[in-house]
Design a protein around this motif. Structure first.
Motif, short mmCIF file in Angstrom:
data_model
loop_
_atom_site.label_atom_id
_atom_site.label_comp_id
_atom_site.label_asym_id
_atom_site.label_seq_id
_atom_site.Cartn_x
_atom_site.Cartn_y
_atom_site.Cartn_z
N ASP A 1 -6.09 -10.57 45.62
CA ASP A 1 -5.74 -9.60 44.59
C ASP A 1 -6.06 -8.20 45.09
N ARG B 1 -4.40 -20.73 43.26
CA ARG B 1 -3.17 -21.35 42.79
C ARG B 1 -3.24 -21.67 41.30
N GLU C 1 -4.79 -20.03 38.99
CA GLU C 1 -4.56 -18.80 38.23
C GLU C 1 -3.08 -18.50 38.12
N ARG C 2 -2.36 -18.63 39.22
CA ARG C 2 -0.92 -18.38 39.20
C ARG C 2 -0.21 -19.38 38.30
N ARG D 1 1.83 -18.44 34.98
CA ARG D 1 3.23 -18.90 34.85
C ARG D 1 3.41 -19.68 33.54
#
Length: 120
Positions: free
Chosen positions: A4, A12, A14-15, A19
């Motif tokens: 970040d 992954r 967190e993404r 999403r």
């Protein structure tokens, strides 16, 4: 692994969580519907009234969005045995967990609007 802005790794999970949040709450109408429902008593939230008070949303789109919010446990749908049949919608307790997100977006949006206006 990506980093970040502070150099910390963005995991992954967190993404994936971001999403998931965007897929559920994203789009033009869902957060507006949640905000609308959070500010009114549930018995006042019949389908036609929601549609009339939310400028620009079609009945088809409102129905689709409410169904998705209900499937994701954010909204309840109650059919009343009236003539004609009345259907009302309300946020669930879980649905109210999105209200702070909406409040932050409102605050940020108001500040952003002021910033842009002051730069013109």
């Amino acid at each position: 692994m990506a980093n970040d802005m502070t150099g910390k790794p963005v995991c992954r999970q967190e993404r994936m969580a971001l999403r998931d949040s965007l897929e559920l709450l994203g789009g033009k109408w869902k957060l507006l519907i949640i905000n609308y429902l959070s500010r009114r008593p549930s018995e006042a939230n019949n389908f036609k009234k929601i549609q009339l008070e939310m400028d620009g949303i079609s009945a088809k789109m409102l129905s689709k969005e409410l169904k998705e919010l209900e499937q994701n446990l954010l909204v309840t749908r109650e059919v009343h045995a009236t003539k004609p049949v009345t259907v009302t919608y309300a946020l669930t307790e879980y649905g109210f967990s999105t209200v702070p997100i909406t409040a932050l977006l409102i605050q940020w949006g108001a500040g952003h609007r002021e910033k842009i206006k002051s730069e013109l």
